[in-house]
Scaffold this motif. Structure first.
Motif, PDB file in Angstrom:
ATOM      1  N   LEU A 339      69.047 -34.016 -30.074  1.00 42.05           N
ATOM      2  CA  LEU A 339      68.500 -35.778 -30.772  1.00 42.05           C
ATOM      3  C   LEU A 339      68.223 -36.095 -28.697  1.00 42.05           C
ATOM      4  O   LEU A 339      67.625 -37.046 -29.096  1.00 42.05           O
ATOM      5  N   VAL A 340      68.556 -35.197 -28.166  1.00 47.75           N
ATOM      6  CA  VAL A 340      68.325 -35.930 -26.491  1.00 47.75           C
ATOM      7  C   VAL A 340      66.270 -35.935 -26.458  1.00 47.75           C
ATOM      8  O   VAL A 340      65.467 -36.389 -25.956  1.00 47.75           O
ATOM      9  N   PHE A 341      66.191 -34.663 -27.291  1.00 51.69           N
ATOM     10  CA  PHE A 341      64.778 -34.230 -27.078  1.00 51.69           C
ATOM     11  C   PHE A 341      63.602 -35.145 -28.050  1.00 51.69           C
ATOM     12  O   PHE A 341      62.912 -35.958 -27.440  1.00 51.69           O
ATOM     13  N   LEU A 342      64.471 -35.563 -28.913  1.00 50.97           N
ATOM     14  CA  LEU A 342      63.841 -36.366 -30.013  1.00 50.97           C
ATOM     15  C   LEU A 342      64.122 -37.779 -29.390  1.00 50.97           C
ATOM     16  O   LEU A 342      62.535 -38.441 -29.537  1.00 50.97           O
ATOM     17  N   THR A 343      64.661 -38.214 -28.340  1.00 47.00           N
ATOM     18  CA  THR A 343      64.327 -39.416 -27.693  1.00 47.00           C
ATOM     19  C   THR A 343      63.868 -39.585 -26.929  1.00 47.00           C
ATOM     20  O   THR A 343      63.038 -40.744 -26.764  1.00 47.00           O
ATOM     21  N   ILE A 344      63.367 -38.535 -26.485  1.00 51.33           N
ATOM     22  CA  ILE A 344      62.264 -38.796 -25.081  1.00 51.33           C
ATOM     23  C   ILE A 344      60.697 -38.629 -25.540  1.00 51.33           C
ATOM     24  O   ILE A 344      59.694 -38.241 -24.999  1.00 51.33           O
ATOM     25  N   LEU A 345      61.176 -37.765 -26.536  1.00 48.59           N
ATOM     26  CA  LEU A 345      59.553 -37.489 -27.484  1.00 48.59           C
ATOM     27  C   LEU A 345      58.315 -37.915 -27.801  1.00 48.59           C
ATOM     28  O   LEU A 345      57.215 -38.231 -26.784  1.00 48.59           O
ATOM     29  N   GLN A 352      50.693 -36.894 -23.473  1.00 49.35           N
ATOM     30  CA  GLN A 352      50.662 -35.490 -23.370  1.00 49.35           C
ATOM     31  C   GLN A 352      51.181 -34.813 -24.386  1.00 49.35           C
ATOM     32  O   GLN A 352      53.007 -34.404 -24.427  1.00 49.35           O
ATOM     33  N   PRO A 353      50.392 -34.986 -25.631  1.00 45.78           N
ATOM     34  CA  PRO A 353      50.611 -34.489 -27.228  1.00 45.78           C
ATOM     35  C   PRO A 353      51.772 -32.770 -27.121  1.00 45.78           C
ATOM     36  O   PRO A 353      52.251 -32.572 -27.575  1.00 45.78           O
ATOM     37  N   LYS A 354      50.922 -32.256 -26.410  1.00 47.41           N
ATOM     38  CA  LYS A 354      51.136 -30.335 -26.029  1.00 47.41           C
ATOM     39  C   LYS A 354      53.122 -31.027 -25.981  1.00 47.41           C
ATOM     40  O   LYS A 354      54.194 -29.951 -26.476  1.00 47.41           O
ATOM     41  N   ILE A 355      53.196 -31.290 -24.278  1.00 48.06           N
ATOM     42  CA  ILE A 355      55.163 -31.638 -24.810  1.00 48.06           C
ATOM     43  C   ILE A 355      55.335 -32.063 -25.376  1.00 48.06           C
ATOM     44  O   ILE A 355      56.623 -31.878 -25.834  1.00 48.06           O
ATOM     45  N   ALA A 356      55.507 -33.113 -26.286  1.00 46.79           N
ATOM     46  CA  ALA A 356      55.560 -33.406 -27.598  1.00 46.79           C
ATOM     47  C   ALA A 356      55.807 -33.106 -28.462  1.00 46.79           C
ATOM     48  O   ALA A 356      57.303 -32.753 -29.053  1.00 46.79           O
ATOM     49  N   VAL A 357      55.028 -31.989 -28.750  1.00 46.89           N
ATOM     50  CA  VAL A 357      55.104 -31.252 -29.699  1.00 46.89           C
ATOM     51  C   VAL A 357      55.495 -30.056 -29.553  1.00 46.89           C
ATOM     52  O   VAL A 357      56.799 -29.413 -30.682  1.00 46.89           O
ATOM     53  N   GLY A 358      56.001 -29.593 -28.111  1.00 48.22           N
ATOM     54  CA  GLY A 358      57.279 -28.994 -27.344  1.00 48.22           C
ATOM     55  C   GLY A 358      58.898 -29.298 -27.939  1.00 48.22           C
ATOM     56  O   GLY A 358      59.558 -28.888 -28.117  1.00 48.22           O
ATOM     57  N   LEU A 359      58.611 -30.430 -27.397  1.00 52.94           N
ATOM     58  CA  LEU A 359      59.975 -31.216 -27.584  1.00 52.94           C
ATOM     59  C   LEU A 359      60.458 -31.343 -29.250  1.00 52.94           C
ATOM     60  O   LEU A 359      61.891 -30.959 -28.868  1.00 52.94           O
ATOM     61  N   SER A 431      67.850 -48.331 -38.966  1.00 53.58           N
ATOM     62  CA  SER A 431      67.596 -48.046 -37.457  1.00 53.58           C
ATOM     63  C   SER A 431      65.961 -47.999 -37.181  1.00 53.58           C
ATOM     64  O   SER A 431      65.909 -48.667 -36.083  1.00 53.58           O
ATOM     65  N   TYR A 432      65.484 -46.934 -38.060  1.00 52.85           N
ATOM     66  CA  TYR A 432      64.192 -46.279 -37.130  1.00 52.85           C
ATOM     67  C   TYR A 432      63.642 -47.738 -37.418  1.00 52.85           C
ATOM     68  O   TYR A 432      62.795 -47.789 -36.634  1.00 52.85           O
ATOM     69  N   TRP A 433      63.458 -48.478 -38.526  1.00 52.29           N
ATOM     70  CA  TRP A 433      62.067 -48.719 -38.845  1.00 52.29           C
ATOM     71  C   TRP A 433      62.987 -50.227 -37.912  1.00 52.29           C
ATOM     72  O   TRP A 433      61.632 -50.915 -37.730  1.00 52.29           O
ATOM     73  N   THR A 434      63.773 -50.783 -37.165  1.00 58.54           N
ATOM     74  CA  THR A 434      64.194 -52.232 -36.792  1.00 58.54           C
ATOM     75  C   THR A 434      64.496 -51.514 -34.920  1.00 58.54           C
ATOM     76  O   THR A 434      63.492 -52.649 -34.346  1.00 58.54           O
ATOM     77  N   PHE A 435      64.729 -50.182 -34.892  1.00 55.46           N
ATOM     78  CA  PHE A 435      65.005 -50.559 -33.068  1.00 55.46           C
ATOM     79  C   PHE A 435      63.768 -49.702 -33.170  1.00 55.46           C
ATOM     80  O   PHE A 435      63.341 -49.012 -32.183  1.00 55.46           O
ATOM     81  N   GLY A 436      63.202 -48.641 -33.797  1.00 56.67           N
ATOM     82  CA  GLY A 436      62.046 -47.027 -33.292  1.00 56.67           C
ATOM     83  C   GLY A 436      63.009 -45.544 -33.289  1.00 56.67           C
ATOM     84  O   GLY A 436      64.099 -45.033 -33.042  1.00 56.67           O
ATOM     85  N   PRO A 437      62.132 -44.707 -33.069  1.00 54.10           N
ATOM     86  CA  PRO A 437      62.480 -43.203 -33.416  1.00 54.10           C
ATOM     87  C   PRO A 437      63.569 -43.071 -31.918  1.00 54.10           C
ATOM     88  O   PRO A 437      65.222 -42.817 -32.014  1.00 54.10           O
ATOM     89  N   SER A 438      63.566 -44.066 -30.405  1.00 53.52           N
ATOM     90  CA  SER A 438      63.618 -43.694 -29.490  1.00 53.52           C
ATOM     91  C   SER A 438      65.084 -44.821 -29.405  1.00 53.52           C
ATOM     92  O   SER A 438      66.220 -43.640 -28.886  1.00 53.52           O
ATOM     93  N   VAL A 439      65.372 -45.630 -29.680  1.00 52.43           N
ATOM     94  CA  VAL A 439      66.512 -45.573 -29.597  1.00 52.43           C
ATOM     95  C   VAL A 439      67.435 -45.339 -30.929  1.00 52.43           C
ATOM     96  O   VAL A 439      68.801 -44.869 -30.885  1.00 52.43           O
ATOM     97  N   THR A 440      67.075 -44.878 -32.258  1.00 50.63           N
ATOM     98  CA  THR A 440      67.827 -44.070 -33.113  1.00 50.63           C
ATOM     99  C   THR A 440      68.277 -42.748 -32.661  1.00 50.63           C
ATOM    100  O   THR A 440      69.624 -42.552 -32.997  1.00 50.63           O
ATOM    101  N   TYR A 441      67.443 -41.554 -32.273  1.00 49.50           N
ATOM    102  CA  TYR A 441      68.033 -40.600 -31.999  1.00 49.50           C
ATOM    103  C   TYR A 441      68.766 -40.504 -30.745  1.00 49.50           C
ATOM    104  O   TYR A 441      70.012 -40.297 -30.180  1.00 49.50           O
ATOM    105  N   GLY A 442      69.103 -41.556 -29.869  1.00 49.85           N
ATOM    106  CA  GLY A 442      69.313 -41.704 -28.535  1.00 49.85           C
ATOM    107  C   GLY A 442      70.760 -42.208 -28.817  1.00 49.85           C
ATOM    108  O   GLY A 442      72.117 -42.062 -28.184  1.00 49.85           O
ATOM    109  N   VAL A 443      71.108 -43.406 -30.215  1.00 49.07           N
ATOM    110  CA  VAL A 443      72.439 -43.905 -29.525  1.00 49.07           C
ATOM    111  C   VAL A 443      72.730 -42.318 -30.750  1.00 49.07           C
ATOM    112  O   VAL A 443      74.432 -42.454 -30.413  1.00 49.07           O
TER     113      VAL A 443
END
Length: 466
Positions: A339-345, A352-359, A431-443
């Motif tokens: 989930l930390v990886f998904l938070t920073i993705l 840097q899309p290659k790093i995003a796919v790697g995460l 949560s995803y629709w309201t706050f976005g993926p980073s907040v959702t996965y971070g929480v």
């Protein structure tokens, strides 16, 4: 693998194969019903989609493809409805198996599954398709009864290895079921079925394949599966007359009941978070990477393959040394890392899309480890609290405690997880629709880390457990 273990494993493969076939078809099935029933504003589907659109509009208003988001969300609601029915019925199925036998109750539930597939084949309206899902949700009992059967025939020492077969069957079928369902979705109806001149569901061929698998499973179980309730394992490890070695003497009934309560709570909380992550993962790939169904299928399939390899190659061998609680805790910690990886993705998608796919791939590996460890380990730990020991003279259970009866206790354990599966995707979507993926996965990562820290009470070494 013993004879009964092989029978249970093969029946699980047939059952979960049938269960996973329709999974990739939900959005397309809803789209098909939408085209057929869009002219009826008072129909069940029209009213349901209006409700879904209103709820989604509170949290998220996409610039385009709003109807597609509604269809995906409705598919999630259908999954939540199925899990809710399982939450309600699982304890009763378990209790009935304690009274009437695992085999008898399992065969009755199979009749319900067959009826569900029959209704699906002929479901030309959304209402009739939902009836099929309701029947299936109330009838599905193979997984929890398979767990009870494997618990009946295994000793505490080899319990975790026996129950690992459930996880392996899940991983295998979630790899092959959805692609096969998608393949047969485009195949024509067999001539002998077409000759009946009945109006059929657009995906009658996958439904027919599901029906064949369920009938084959039922016949196989009828012929091959013996009754296992109150069966003494071939190599008993404890006897009632040997107090120093009696498993039930290590912890009192009250202590084991409390452990089961804690495990039910952990199961609910874990699956509430994890199922939300699973469901929104396809939102993430669609929203940020614009992936198609094939790419999403490859991602989910890779998670299943890695999970199956870990189940068979690592978990079954290591769990006796590590302990069920510790193994489950490691899986929860792995999920938190993913989930930390998904938070920073999202920060790297545009630059840097290659790093995003790697995460994303690294997160998938972490989630695969989680899938391979947590539920199976918690289930084994719960099962171990239900062992009464056997009298060495009579061969019968040493004592009977209703609150620790395997069927009832494991049914309640499964029920708690299904409640998490029912609620988790809805909260994660909001949560995803309201706050976005980073907040959702971070929480979610913080929640998983907190859950992992709270598992110290159950993460004990085998020698310190019962």
């Amino acid at each position: 693998m013993g004879k009964v273990e092989r029978i249970v494993f093969l029946s699980l493969v047939l059952d979960l194969f049938a269960f996973t076939i329709p999974l990739p078809l939900f959005p397309r099935i809803i789209e098909w019903y939408t085209v057929r029933e869009i002219s009826d504003p008072n129909g069940l589907l029209s009213r349901t989609l209006r409700f879904v659109s209103a709820v989604r509009g509170i949290f998220y208003k996409p610039l385009q493809n709003s109807q597609r988001w509604d269809v995906v969300f409705l598919g999630g609601l259908m999954g939540s409805a199925f899990s809710t029915l399982q939450f309600l019925v699982s304890p009763h199925i378990g209790s009935l198996s304690d009274t009437y036998g695992r085999r008898n109750v399992l065969l009755v539930t199979m009749i319900g599954n067959i009826l569900s597939a029959l209704v699906w084949i002929q479901s030309t309206t959304f209402a009739s398709y939902m009836l099929s899902r309701i029947i299936g949700g109330l009838s599905e009992g193979n997984v929890q009864l398979a767990t009870a059967i494997l618990s009946d025939i295994s000793t505490p020492r080899n319990r975790s290895k026996a129950l690992a077969h459930v996880g392996i069957a899940f991983a295998i079928c979630f790899c092959i079921g959805p692609p096969i369902g998608a393949y047969f979705a485009s195949r024509p109806v067999p001539l002998f079925v077409g000759a009946l001149q009945m109006e059929l569901n657009v995906y009658a061929v996958p439904a027919l394949l599901t029906l064949v698998l369920l009938i084959a499973e039922t016949l196989f179980l009828t012929v091959a599966l013996p009754e296992t309730r109150n069966t003494q394992p071939d190599k008993p490890e404890v006897h009632v007359n040997e107090k120093s070695n009696a498993a039930f003497a290590v912890r009192s009934v009250q202590e084991r009941t409390e452990i089961l309560r804690v495990l039910r709570k952990l199961h609910f909380l874990f699956l509430g978070i994890f199922s939300g992550v699973e469901f929104t993962l396809t939102f993430l790939t669609f929203d940020l990477f614009d992936w198609n169904n094939k790419q999403n299928g490859a991602l989910i399939g890779s998670i299943g393959i890695i999970s199956a390899l870990l189940q068979g190659g690592y978990v079954r061998r290591a769990i006796s040394k590590v302990g069920e609680g510790k193994m489950a805790q490691r899986g929860v910690s792995s999920c938190a890392l993913g989930l930390v990886f998904l938070t920073i993705l999202p920060r790297f998608v545009s630059t840097q899309p290659k790093i995003a796919v790697g995460l994303l791939r690294a997160a998938a590996v972490c989630l695969a480890f989680t899938s391979a460890t947590v539920v199976s380990s918690l289930t084994a730990h719960a099962s171990l609290q239900c062992d009464e020991g056997f009298d060495k003279d009579t061969g019968k259970p040493a004592a009977v405690y209703p609150e620790l009866a395997k069927g009832k206790a494991l049914g309640a354990f499964r029920s708690s997880g299904q409640l998490g599966r029912a609620i988790g995707p809805l909260l994660a979507c909001a949560s995803y629709w309201t706050f976005g993926p980073s907040v959702t996965y971070g929480v979610s990562a913080i929640a998983m880390l907190t859950l992992s820290a709270s598992m110290k009470t159950v993460a004990v070494l085998p020698g310190k457990s019962s």
